[in-house]
Structure formats: C-alpha cells, structure tokens
Design a protein around this motif. Structure first.
Motif, PDB file in Angstrom:
ATOM      1  N   GLN A  15       0.840  -1.210   0.000  1.00  0.00           N
ATOM      2  CA  GLN A  15       0.000   0.000   0.000  1.00  0.00           C
ATOM      3  C   GLN A  15       0.868   1.250   0.000  1.00  0.00           C
ATOM      4  O   GLN A  15       0.596   2.208  -0.731  1.00  0.00           O
ATOM      5  CB  GLN A  15      -0.919   0.017   1.224  1.00  0.00           C
ATOM      6  N   ILE A  18       2.051   1.711  -3.522  1.00  0.00           N
ATOM      7  CA  ILE A  18       0.946   2.182  -4.375  1.00  0.00           C
ATOM      8  C   ILE A  18       0.728   3.679  -4.159  1.00  0.00           C
ATOM      9  O   ILE A  18       0.676   4.465  -5.113  1.00  0.00           O
ATOM     10  CB  ILE A  18      -0.359   1.400  -4.068  1.00  0.00           C
ATOM     11  N   ASP A  19       0.682   4.082  -2.885  1.00  0.00           N
ATOM     12  CA  ASP A  19       0.449   5.502  -2.560  1.00  0.00           C
ATOM     13  C   ASP A  19       1.595   6.382  -3.065  1.00  0.00           C
ATOM     14  O   ASP A  19       1.381   7.475  -3.589  1.00  0.00           O
ATOM     15  CB  ASP A  19       0.286   5.677  -1.038  1.00  0.00           C
ATOM     16  N   ASP A  22       1.229   6.779  -6.774  1.00  0.00           N
ATOM     17  CA  ASP A  22       0.091   7.672  -7.078  1.00  0.00           C
ATOM     18  C   ASP A  22       0.464   9.141  -6.835  1.00  0.00           C
ATOM     19  O   ASP A  22       0.015  10.034  -7.546  1.00  0.00           O
ATOM     20  CB  ASP A  22      -1.132   7.320  -6.207  1.00  0.00           C
ATOM     21  N   LYS A  29       5.890   1.637 -12.248  1.00  0.00           N
ATOM     22  CA  LYS A  29       4.514   1.134 -12.397  1.00  0.00           C
ATOM     23  C   LYS A  29       4.457  -0.301 -11.884  1.00  0.00           C
ATOM     24  O   LYS A  29       5.275  -1.132 -12.307  1.00  0.00           O
ATOM     25  CB  LYS A  29       4.115   1.175 -13.890  1.00  0.00           C
ATOM     26  N   ARG A  45      -5.961  -5.148  -1.863  1.00  0.00           N
ATOM     27  CA  ARG A  45      -5.418  -3.794  -2.061  1.00  0.00           C
ATOM     28  C   ARG A  45      -5.040  -3.569  -3.531  1.00  0.00           C
ATOM     29  O   ARG A  45      -5.345  -2.528  -4.109  1.00  0.00           O
ATOM     30  CB  ARG A  45      -4.168  -3.586  -1.204  1.00  0.00           C
ATOM     31  N   LYS A  48      -8.159  -3.203  -5.708  1.00  0.00           N
ATOM     32  CA  LYS A  48      -8.820  -1.912  -5.471  1.00  0.00           C
ATOM     33  C   LYS A  48      -8.120  -0.800  -6.253  1.00  0.00           C
ATOM     34  O   LYS A  48      -8.718   0.223  -6.575  1.00  0.00           O
ATOM     35  CB  LYS A  48      -8.790  -1.557  -3.971  1.00  0.00           C
ATOM     36  N   ASN A  49      -6.831  -1.032  -6.507  1.00  0.00           N
ATOM     37  CA  ASN A  49      -6.059  -0.022  -7.248  1.00  0.00           C
ATOM     38  C   ASN A  49      -5.830  -0.432  -8.698  1.00  0.00           C
ATOM     39  O   ASN A  49      -4.885   0.006  -9.333  1.00  0.00           O
ATOM     40  CB  ASN A  49      -4.727   0.226  -6.529  1.00  0.00           C
ATOM     41  N   ILE A  51      -4.701  -3.005 -10.044  1.00  0.00           N
ATOM     42  CA  ILE A  51      -3.433  -3.676 -10.354  1.00  0.00           C
ATOM     43  C   ILE A  51      -3.706  -5.175 -10.419  1.00  0.00           C
ATOM     44  O   ILE A  51      -4.380  -5.727  -9.534  1.00  0.00           O
ATOM     45  CB  ILE A  51      -2.373  -3.395  -9.262  1.00  0.00           C
TER      46      ILE A  51
END
Ligand code: GRF
Length: 205
Positions: A15, A18-19, A22, A29, A45, A48-49, A51
């Motif tokens: 996470q 990911i954050d 972003d 990536k 997680r 949800k993103n 991925i």
C-alpha cells in the motif's frame, strides 16, 4: 520501471508503494502483485487499485523451483524489471535470484544483521527484540541474494525500544519506518541511483 510485488499477507508495504506511485514520488509502475497465500489482503489492495493480482498455489507444483519458475514466467511476460518482496514469506530459489540479480528488493523489520534469517519473520522478530532487551531496533531494505536477509543493505533506520513496548507497539513503530524506507529504496532504484559494489550499496546523488 516495471515493478512486480510479491506478498504473503496484509500488504501495508505494498500500500505504501501504491500511494507513493500515485503521488508521483516513484517513477515506476506496479504491473502485477503475486501472493503465495490466497487470503492475503494485499491482493484486495491491488485489485482496489486496478493492479493485476495473482494467487499462485504452491501445492499445484512439484517443487519450490517449479513454483518459482511459474512466478518468474508471470513476471517476465509483463516485462517486470524490479521485484519487490513486501512481506513475502518464502525464500527465493537460486534460479530466481540469479535471474533478477540485484533487482530484487526486500524489507525486513529489524536492523540486519540482528534478528534476521531463518525463523525471524513478522512478529517473531519483535518478540526476539524484546526478549533480548536491545535498546534500538528498526527496519532494513536490502537487495536479495541467495541467503535469507543477507543481501547488500540499501537503507536502514532505527527506533528506540521503550520499557513499555510490546510486540504490537514495536511492530507499529517499525512498520512506520518500513512504509518510508521501502518507497525510498524503490524510488532510488527507479532513478538508477543504486550501485552495488561487492557487499556495499553506493547511493549516487
Ligand atoms: C512486515 O513486518 C514486513 O517488514 C515483513 O512482513 C511484515 C508484513 O508486512 N517483511 P505487510 O503489512 O504485509 O506489508
């Protein structure tokens, strides 16, 4: 840089990556998240993103090597250039490590070489820290070599162990450091600022 993330659990380090991506902090990536545990919340997680998230079942393979070769196949067909182990609880085979030499980054919740290697993972690390009575602990991000938690160290940060610390409070303090150091190490890799010379990692500015 195309990144592949291997997980086994909650995925709070995933996470954090990911954050960071972003927010534009990391120029990379995440192409795929692969878990060896079906119930790893990190898979949720990822999804949800948006991925791609894969559960690969070790039981469907005859050996650890074949399991690793399947993971390698999934990574390579997505042109993954950097593999991040974010709470991944299996030791990688020599084949895997050689295929991605100095391109596999792991996060460990102690100051390596203390409290690491076989048997030291997750809460066991913090339990050992408390039992030993050390006054500082922390997190380490390192490149993965053929051993367990033995590769060239990229970044470390320490935190004090207080008298009233428990496994839970220690885990929280160390996770906070992990969520900072792992994105930092991945960022440095993506900016090509990490050079491995023997056992040492030189960070070029
Ligand atoms: C963390 O303690 C991490 O250091 C270790 O696995 C634990 C779980 O991490 N490698 P996460 O919340 O699944 O990212």
């Amino acid at each position: 840089v195309n990144i592949g993330v291997l997980i086994s659990g909650g995925g709070t380090n995933l996470q954090a990556l990911i954050d960071s991506i972003d927010k534009g902090y990391i120029n990379g990536k995440i192409k795929v998240v692969i878990s060896n545990r079906k119930d790893a919340y990190g898979l949720v997680r990822a999804r949800k993103n948006l991925i791609e998230a894969l559960y690969i079942n070790r039981k469907e393979f005859n050996s650890d090597i074949e399991f690793d070769l399947k993971i390698l196949d999934e990574l390579e067909k997505r042109q993954v250039e950097l593999v991040v182990l974010a709470g991944y609880l299996k030791v990688l085979s020599k084949e895997f490590v050689n295929r991605y030499k100095n391109r596999i980054i792991n996060i460990h919740p102690s100051l390596i070489p203390s409290f690491c290697g076989k048997g030291y993972y997750g809460e066991k690390v913090h339990r050992a820290v408390l039992d030993y009575g050390v006054k500082i602990t922390g997190a380490t991000v390192h490149f993965v070599d053929e051993g367990a938690d033995t590769g060239p160290i990229i970044l470390q940060e320490a935190v004090f162990v207080d008298n009233n610390d428990t496994v839970d409070t220690l885990r929280e303090k160390v996770l906070e450091i992990e969520h900072k150091l792992l994105p930092m190490a991945v960022k440095l890799f993506c900016e090509n600022k990490l050079e491995v010379i023997g056992r040492k990692v030189i960070i070029r500015d």
